[in-house]
Write an enzyme that holds these catalytic residues in place. Structure first.
Site, PDB file in Angstrom:
ATOM      1  N   ASP A 323     -12.569  35.879  -7.006  1.00  0.00           N
ATOM      2  CA  ASP A 323     -12.133  34.497  -7.042  1.00  0.00           C
ATOM      3  C   ASP A 323     -10.619  34.451  -7.227  1.00  0.00           C
ATOM      4  O   ASP A 323      -9.958  35.489  -7.338  1.00  0.00           O
ATOM      5  CB  ASP A 323     -12.849  33.706  -8.142  1.00  0.00           C
ATOM      6  CG  ASP A 323     -12.513  34.214  -9.546  1.00  0.00           C
ATOM      7  OD1 ASP A 323     -11.735  35.189  -9.678  1.00  0.00           O
ATOM      8  OD2 ASP A 323     -13.028  33.647 -10.520  1.00  0.00           O
ATOM      9  N   ASP A 325      -7.613  32.450  -9.540  1.00  0.00           N
ATOM     10  CA  ASP A 325      -7.396  31.640 -10.740  1.00  0.00           C
ATOM     11  C   ASP A 325      -5.930  31.219 -10.832  1.00  0.00           C
ATOM     12  O   ASP A 325      -5.027  32.031 -10.591  1.00  0.00           O
ATOM     13  CB  ASP A 325      -7.762  32.433 -12.003  1.00  0.00           C
ATOM     14  CG  ASP A 325      -9.203  32.914 -11.981  1.00  0.00           C
ATOM     15  OD1 ASP A 325     -10.058  32.153 -11.511  1.00  0.00           O
ATOM     16  OD2 ASP A 325      -9.457  34.049 -12.424  1.00  0.00           O
ATOM     17  N   ASP A 460     -10.500  28.672  -9.496  1.00  0.00           N
ATOM     18  CA  ASP A 460     -10.517  28.058 -10.827  1.00  0.00           C
ATOM     19  C   ASP A 460      -9.110  27.588 -11.179  1.00  0.00           C
ATOM     20  O   ASP A 460      -8.140  28.338 -11.045  1.00  0.00           O
ATOM     21  CB  ASP A 460     -10.985  29.059 -11.889  1.00  0.00           C
ATOM     22  CG  ASP A 460     -12.442  29.437 -11.733  1.00  0.00           C
ATOM     23  OD1 ASP A 460     -13.143  28.749 -10.962  1.00  0.00           O
ATOM     24  OD2 ASP A 460     -12.882  30.415 -12.352  1.00  0.00           O
TER      25      ASP A 460
END
Length: 536
Positions: A323, A325, A460
């Protein structure tokens, strides 16, 4: 009521736990290495109940070091690495002396059988590494000379965590972290003498690999139907191990069975299942840079002067991750309040978000200091999202160059012109490949949509006040084990409480402020370790 004189006498012969010390000249220290934390804790409590003085930390007061399954040379090497070693040296004893003393209710005579035996191996064949016991004291780059060993231990750690055995998972993670930090490959068990965090179980796995080329336990775990099912199901965004375990008990072991089961899924799980293939595909650094360009332009347009930093594994130098961030702040305290909903709204209007869930900041600083948190999760304003990243077909893949303002606007226009479609795991040539090996290993794939011009990526967003920014930056950079060890060091060695929000000194009863990561390391009495060397 106990008379004053008698009370003084009693207090002078009690240990730190308040239990009476019957043998003040005998100070025990139980070595955790190969014994394990839980067993050490149990035996320490038993010793104190029997009237022995048992120290939690090694010091010059220790007269007897108790060990289990260690040789004398291993314990001596550990003893030499400890500051303030007592003179004369303490007795190095096997656990058998301790258990016999417990049965007798007093320190039994030390016999030859109680003394730790030296390892019989040619000294020239032994290579000893000096490794601190806490991962936050070690410099760990991305260069791993023991990947075969650490991959095996990491797989067993993952299996333990998925099965709800967090303690065993951490033990494997710590063992793997020690091996990652070594400057050369391990080829012999003798090289592991005196190294911390290598428990009996981890050593058996390492020995099996060194002698046979593979670990039978690891290979068996790979073939385990339950492990395979847990891997697949927890690979769905929004699905944890408890939910996956419940589904497995209901007979669900793969994505197709889940789709056919009629299970009620929440919004996150629905999105996770829909975009499963994309989200299982690693995110490249080039893709992360493209997303960073888009998000940063959005952030600055909403709040001029706001600052954004790419965090997580990419900040540590990794070239791919699961992912992306971002940490967002503003140099003026308070200006960041209410920023996240505006960012999310703007990204949604531009068609970038396939899914998002935003939580408000719930952190409150107590005058009495932080209580013991129920988990290590922070309380910042956060947005967990699935981002829609368009491919640049002219380049044959995802956009990989720094975008100009016109380039970003072109992406936005292209995104808004495309409807949502079922995601695919692979792009280009990979989208048409499903190898027998993948099927054998239980990797799940949903039916791909050909020529899909975009892919889904986990993103995120975290918003921090500038006063907490240094702590948030440290906490969100990772690695996960490095952060866990930082908190453990703060609590066990410094009597402090560290989180992604603050550092509290429990002795001074006050918060220790910091405007940089370097200041936090200094407060903790640690040498500063840059992000690129925190890959524990």
């Amino acid at each position: 009521m106990v008379p004053l004189k008698r009370r003084k006498l009693v207090s002078s012969h009690t240990g730190s736990t308040g239990t009476e010390v019957k043998f003040p000249r005998v100070v025990l220290f139980l070595l955790e290495r190969k014994m394990g934390a839980s067993r050490r804790s149990f035996l320490s409590q038993l010793g104190r109940k029997k009237g022995f003085q048992v120290e939690e930390k090694f010091s010059e007061n220790v007269t007897h070091v108790i060990s289990e399954n260690n040789s004398g040379s291993e314990v001596r090497a550990w003893l030499d690495s400890q500051p303030g070693s007592p003179t004369p040296s303490p007795h190095l004893l096997d656990i058998s002396w301790f258990t016999e003393s417990m049965r007798a209710g007093l320190p039994v005579q030390i016999l030859e059988t109680h003394k730790l035996q030296e390892q019989q191996s040619p000294e020239e064949d032994v290579v000893l590494f000096s490794v601190p016991s806490y991962a936050c004291q070690r410099r760990t780059t991305l260069e791993n000379h023991n990947a075969v060993l650490t991959d095996a231990l990491s797989l067993l750690a993952e299996n333990s965590e998925l099965s709800g055995d967090e303690g065993r998972g951490v033990a494997f993670r710590r063992a793997a972290a020690v091996l990652k930090s070594l400057p050369e490959a391990v080829t012999s068990m003798t090289q592991l003498r005196g190294l911390p965090c290598l428990g009996d179980h981890s050593l058996r796995v390492i020995k099996d690999i060194l002698e046979n080329g593979a670990s039978s336990e690891v290979e068996s775990t790979k073939q385990c139907e339950r492990y395979t099912a847990l891997k697949v199901l927890t690979g769905i965004f929004g699905v944890g191990s408890k939910t996956a375990d419940r589904w497995i008990r209901d007979g669900i072991h793969n994505l197709q069975q889940l789709q056919d089961s009629g299970q009620t899924l929440n919004r996150a799980q629905q999105a996770g299942l829909e975009h499963y293939n994309d989200l299982k595909q690693p995110v490249t650094r080039a893709e992360a840079d493209v997303i960073a360009e888009i998000v940063e332009r959005t952030v600055v347009s909403v709040l001029p002067g706001a600052q954004m930093t790419l965090i997580g594994g990419f900040r540590r130098g990794k070239q791919s991750g699961h992912d992306v961030d971002f940490l967002i702040t503003h140099p003026e305290e308070g200006r960041e309040v209410g920023l996240m909903p505006k960012i999310v709204s703007c990204l949604e209007e531009q068609g970038f978000l396939l899914y998002q869930k935003t939580t408000r900041n719930s952190y409150l600083e107590s005058k009495d200091g932080p209580g013991r948190p129920s988990s290590n999760m922070d309380r910042f304003e956060r947005c967990l999202s699935i981002f829609k990243l368009i491919k640049d077909e002219k380049r044959g893949n995802k956009t990989s160059e720094t975008l100009t303002e016109n380039g970003v606007q072109t992406l936005i226009g292209d995104l808004q012109s495309h409807s949502h479609a079922l995601s695919q795991r692979h792009s280009g040539e990979q989208s048409h490949k499903t190898s027998d090996k993948d099927e054998d290993e239980g990797e799940e794939q949903l039916k791909p949509s050909r020529h899909k011009p975009w892919r889904a990526v986990r993103v995120d967003l975290v918003v921090s006040p500038i006063s907490q920014y240094a702590f948030a930056l440290l906490g969100w950079t990772g690695s996960k084990l490095f952060e866990r060890e930082l908190r453990r060091w703060a609590g066990h060695e410094k009597s402090m409480s560290l989180s992604s929000h603050a550092l509290y000194d429990n002795k001074q009863k006050r918060y220790l402020r910091a405007t940089s990561e370097e200041e936090i390391f200094a407060h903790l009495g640690l040498e500063f370790i840059p992000p690129s060397e925190r890959n524990a």
